[in-house]
Design a protein around this motif. Structure first.
Motif, PDB file in Angstrom:
ATOM      1  N   GLU A 108       0.812  -1.212   0.000  1.00  0.00           N
ATOM      2  CA  GLU A 108       0.000   0.000   0.000  1.00  0.00           C
ATOM      3  C   GLU A 108       0.849   1.267   0.000  1.00  0.00           C
ATOM      4  O   GLU A 108       0.404   2.311  -0.478  1.00  0.00           O
ATOM      5  N   ALA A 111       1.353   1.592  -3.585  1.00  0.00           N
ATOM      6  CA  ALA A 111       0.096   1.963  -4.241  1.00  0.00           C
ATOM      7  C   ALA A 111      -0.220   3.437  -4.025  1.00  0.00           C
ATOM      8  O   ALA A 111      -0.668   4.131  -4.945  1.00  0.00           O
ATOM      9  N   TYR A 158      -6.188   1.857  -4.310  1.00  0.00           N
ATOM     10  CA  TYR A 158      -5.769   0.788  -5.230  1.00  0.00           C
ATOM     11  C   TYR A 158      -6.177   1.137  -6.656  1.00  0.00           C
ATOM     12  O   TYR A 158      -5.405   0.971  -7.599  1.00  0.00           O
ATOM     13  N   LEU A 167      -4.431  -4.058  -8.013  1.00  0.00           N
ATOM     14  CA  LEU A 167      -5.851  -3.903  -7.705  1.00  0.00           C
ATOM     15  C   LEU A 167      -6.532  -5.247  -7.529  1.00  0.00           C
ATOM     16  O   LEU A 167      -7.222  -5.489  -6.531  1.00  0.00           O
TER      17      LEU A 167
END
Length: 258
Positions: A108, A111, A158, A167
């Motif tokens: 993350e 991301a 995402y 994703l």
């Protein structure tokens, strides 16, 4: 004559490829119902026989499923593909939650950095809406709503990363391991000081993404997941200590202590 027999096949394949792309990019989500056949044909500007051929290709590939009287819907992609015995085993062991959060911390952060660099105006609107939902849920002090808004923000990030592999994998894993993660979120959002920290962290991540600050977004996401991971550890430890104390008080339910 040969050309006439090839064109419908090509049109059907084009229909299938278009719907495949919508599924891959997350525009069509697992279990989402498709429009009725007549409406689909109009939207795609093809004949109904051509549409049926294209949809049949997708059913054969396992991307669409249908039930009599209910039409077609996107298959439960990811939830089935990644839910094999190994993932079921992981989901049944709470101690794996720490490893899952460790994984999320790495993924993350990346991301969020990608989202800051790649987000479109529509992506930014969705992130802003998710942040507004977090603020509203926080003001209402409803843990379930806060947890749902939390998940929606991460999902929006995402999507804004525009990394289709990331994703789809994160969407599938969050479904497969949802029970432990949801329980963890539920426990955290019952603690006022934790709720306040989480809201501030979400604000920081969103602000960096909206400002186009990739480095800041990645750092904010890293700090957030590190905090969540430590909070989950602390809550689990406190729960274990409480259970141990109760067992000691009752001799584990097996003794005759007076």
């Amino acid at each position: 004559m040969t050309e006439l027999t090839i064109r419908p096949q090509r049109a059907a394949e084009a229909v299938a490829r278009h719907i495949e792309t919508l599924i891959l990019e997350g525009s069509l989500t697992p279990d989402e119902a498709l429009l009725p056949e007549r409406d689909l044909a109009l939207r795609l500007n093809v004949s109904r026989p051509t549409l049926r051929d294209g949809l049949k290709l997708l059913q054969d590939r396992g991307l669409l499923v249908g039930e009599r009287g209910r039409g077609l819907r996107v298959a439960a992609l990811g939830r089935v593909a990644i839910t094999d015995p190994l993932v079921a085993l992981l989901a049944d062991h709470p101690e794996v939650e720490d490893d899952y959060l460790d994984f999320r911390e790495v993924v993350e952060s990346h991301a969020a950095g990608l989202a800051a660099a790649r987000a479109t105006p529509l992506d930014r609107d969705r992130i802003t809406a998710a942040l507004d939902a977090i603020e509203a849920a926080h003001a209402a002090a409803i843990p379930e709503n806060e947890a749902e808004a939390d998940a929606a923000l991460h999902q929006a990030i995402y999507e804004a990363s525009h990394n289709l592999v990331l994703l789809q994998i994160m969407r599938a894993l969050s479904g497969s391991l949802r029970s432990n993660v949801a329980a963890n979120r539920g426990r955290m959002f019952t603690l006022p000081q934790v709720r306040d920290h989480l809201r501030s962290q979400h604000r920081a991540i969103a602000a960096a993404i909206l400002d186009g600050d990739s480095q800041g977004a990645g750092a904010a996401a890293h700090a957030h997941l590190a905090y969540v991971r430590q909070a989950a550890r602390d809550i689990a430890q406190a729960q274990a200590h409480g259970e141990t104390a109760r067992r000691r008080h009752s001799s584990g339910g097996l003794g005759q202590r007076r």
